[in-house]
Design an enzyme around this catalytic site. Structure first.
Site, PDB file in Angstrom:
ATOM      1  N   GLY A   1      29.810  94.814 -21.366  1.00  0.00           N
ATOM      2  CA  GLY A   1      30.897  94.716 -22.320  1.00  0.00           C
ATOM      3  C   GLY A   1      30.450  95.291 -23.678  1.00  0.00           C
TER       4      GLY A   1
ATOM      5  CB  CYS B   1      35.886  76.541 -48.381  1.00  0.00           C
ATOM      6  SG  CYS B   1      37.025  77.433 -49.449  1.00  0.00           S
TER       7      CYS B   1
HETATM    8  N1  LLP Z   1      29.894  89.587 -17.127  1.00  0.00           N
HETATM    9  C1  LLP Z   1      29.620  88.225 -17.291  1.00  0.00           C
HETATM   10  C2  LLP Z   1      30.097  87.093 -16.276  1.00  0.00           C
HETATM   11  C3  LLP Z   1      29.943  87.703 -18.569  1.00  0.00           C
HETATM   12  O1  LLP Z   1      29.786  86.401 -18.832  1.00  0.00           O
HETATM   13  C4  LLP Z   1      29.815  88.556 -19.753  1.00  0.00           C
HETATM   14  C5  LLP Z   1      29.607  88.056 -21.052  1.00  0.00           C
HETATM   15  C6  LLP Z   1      29.523  89.942 -19.613  1.00  0.00           C
HETATM   16  C7  LLP Z   1      29.689  90.214 -18.056  1.00  0.00           C
HETATM   17  C8  LLP Z   1      29.327  90.907 -20.636  1.00  0.00           C
HETATM   18  O2  LLP Z   1      28.092  90.703 -21.089  1.00  0.00           O
HETATM   19  P1  LLP Z   1      27.831  91.746 -22.184  1.00  0.00           P
HETATM   20  O3  LLP Z   1      27.491  93.237 -21.451  1.00  0.00           O
HETATM   21  O4  LLP Z   1      29.029  91.895 -23.060  1.00  0.00           O
HETATM   22  O5  LLP Z   1      26.380  91.424 -22.745  1.00  0.00           O
HETATM   23  N2  LLP Z   1      29.917  85.992 -27.795  1.00  0.00           N
HETATM   24  C9  LLP Z   1      28.416  86.341 -27.798  1.00  0.00           C
HETATM   25  C10 LLP Z   1      28.395  87.134 -26.090  1.00  0.00           C
HETATM   26  C11 LLP Z   1      28.874  86.240 -25.008  1.00  0.00           C
HETATM   27  C12 LLP Z   1      29.019  86.909 -23.753  1.00  0.00           C
HETATM   28  C13 LLP Z   1      29.533  86.187 -22.671  1.00  0.00           C
HETATM   29  N3  LLP Z   1      29.673  86.785 -21.382  1.00  0.00           N
HETATM   30  C14 LLP Z   1      27.882  87.141 -28.695  1.00  0.00           C
HETATM   31  O6  LLP Z   1      28.748  87.523 -29.568  1.00  0.00           O
HETATM   32  O7  LLP Z   1      26.703  87.843 -28.596  1.00  0.00           O
END
Ligand code: LLP
Length: 409
Positions: free
Chosen positions: A283, A351
């Site tokens: 992602g 705020c």
């Molecule tokens: N696959 C699964 C099953 C996941 O839960 C996630 C992310 C991904 C793929 C993608 O992961 P990435 O390549 O983006 O690291 N809000 C948080 C990140 C939460 C990630 C949740 N799961 C932040 O802003 O750091």
């Protein structure tokens, strides 16, 4: 601090002015309101191609984890390049199909799929569901029987591995809510061996996000490889491994980046001899670097101990600093000639004391109406936004060379 190119290949200064692709950001800010999310289309395309081409022996299906950014434009850009999609809700599933993604390239992940979501996934004939518990699988079986429809399933393994990332985005330890404990996998395969509707095709794993070292990946992938070999030896047919996402990006100068080629070599080294299909679900690493927030200084406030640079972007536009203590690099849009530096706390207007983008940041002197850019906001920024303080939604601008497309869907 002003090394723009370290954050995005298409962000750079020309004669002291910051350009995004071939678009001067000061002009952009005059035409569209600030704050706005801006994305470099070329950066997204380049990230995807670099990842794809880093594989030499196998051709994994890249399923973009659209939770990182669910803007329609991003889905379209990536699916045009051949990407599949990893979804985690009915909303993401419906949106990806509405934007032309072939259901046969959609994987449904997530720890709490509702029966409505399961039924929708089956109805839409998606590629596979990644299942996180035996209870979930029992429910899928029930729904499949009712509909007389088959579905392919991967079991998400909880490998009990610490990804050494931020506590709140770590998903592969036994105390985390995700996945099925690795010592229960065989049992589930046995239970569903001759099931008419459930086709157990393999295993999936995702140990966390913003991972900056290859070591936890190595440990997790080795566990998956061993488990697959064990399952095959036990008489089960395994045709796929889904290795999740998780590679980190550069937010500030402290971040270490995983070498893409080493990541791909690791996967090829561990899986190419098994002759199975591979899926990866990145992602952040596909879209994170593509985005910036363009923001304007509301005013500079002189406090007793500090100077506050109050900008018009707030934690409702980017919650990562408040939620994870993240620091996203900040750049001036127009560099000043004089060498006067100041220390600022760069804060939003909301705020909440936690509405801070950076403390004691040494940078050039700013004044009211100056423009700044917050880097690396292509992932987990607009999609985590809120209208807190009733600040309303802001524009999302997709930039390719000098072309600008507003896409707020
Ligand atoms: N696959 C699964 C099953 C996941 O839960 C996630 C992310 C991904 C793929 C993608 O992961 P990435 O390549 O983006 O690291 N809000 C948080 C990140 C939460 C990630 C949740 N799961 C932040 O802003 O750091």
């Amino acid at each position: 601090m002003n090394n723009a190119k370290d954050y995005n290949k298409f962000l750079n200064y020309k004669n002291g002015k910051l350009f995004f692709e071939d678009t001067p950001l000061d002009k952009l800010a005059n035409k569209y309101k600030t704050p706005s999310y801006c994305y470099s289309v070329s950066e997204i395309e380049s990230n995807y191609k670099l990842l794809k081409n880093s594989f030499k022996k196998i051709r994994p299906l890249i399923c973009y984890a659209m939770k990182a950014n669910f803007n329609s434009e991003i889905i379209k850009i990536l699916s045009k390049l051949g990407s599949g999609i990893d979804v985690v809700s009915f909303g993401e599933l419906e949106k990806s199909i509405a934007n032309g993604v072939n259901p046969n390239k959609i994987v449904f992940s997530g720890v709490g799929k509702t029966s409505y979501e399961i039924e929708l996934a089956i109805k839409k004939k998606i590629k596979q569901i990644n299942v996180e518990s035996v209870e979930e699988l029992d429910e899928i079986d029930y729904i499949c029987k009712k509909r007389k429809q088959k579905i392919k399933i991967c079991l998400r393994v909880n490998p009990d591995i610490n990804a050494k990332t931020h506590e709140k985005i770590s998903t592969g330890r036994s105390e985390d809510k995700f996945g099925i404990p690795d010592d229960q996998i065989l049992e589930v395969f046995k239970k569903y061996k001759d099931n008419k509707y459930i086709n157990l095709i393999g295993l999936s794993v995702h140990i966390g996000s913003q991972i900056e070292s290859l070591t936890p990946f190595k440990r997790a992938f080795k566990k998956i490889r061993n488990q697959i070999k064990f399952l095959i030896k036990s008489g089960f047919k395994i045709s796929l491994a889904d290795l999740g996402g998780g590679a980190g990006i550069r937010y500030n100068e402290k971040n270490r980046l995983i070498d893409l080629n080493e990541y791909s070599r690791l996967i090829e080294g561990l899986f190419s001899d098994l002759g199975i299909d591979i899926i990866i679900e990145p992602g952040r690493s596909l879209v994170g670097s593509s985005g910036i927030i363009l923001s304007r200084v509301i005013r500079v406030k002189r406090g007793k101990k500090k100077n506050f640079l109050i900008i018009d972007a707030g934690m409702n536009n980017l919650i990562r600093p408040a939620l994870y203590g993240a620091f996203h690099n900040i750049l001036p849009v127009n560099l000043t000639d004089n060498n006067t530096y100041k220390y600022y706390d760069i804060v939003g207007p909301i705020c909440e004391t936690g509405d801070i983008f950076g403390k004691n940041i040494r940078t050039q002197q700013f004044k009211k109406d100056d423009l700044i850019v917050i880097c690396s906001t292509g992932a987990y920024s607009s999609c985590m936004a809120s209208e807190y303080n009733l600040r309303g939604k802001v524009n999302e601008l997709f930039i390719k060379k000098q072309k600008i497309k507003v896409s707020n869907k």
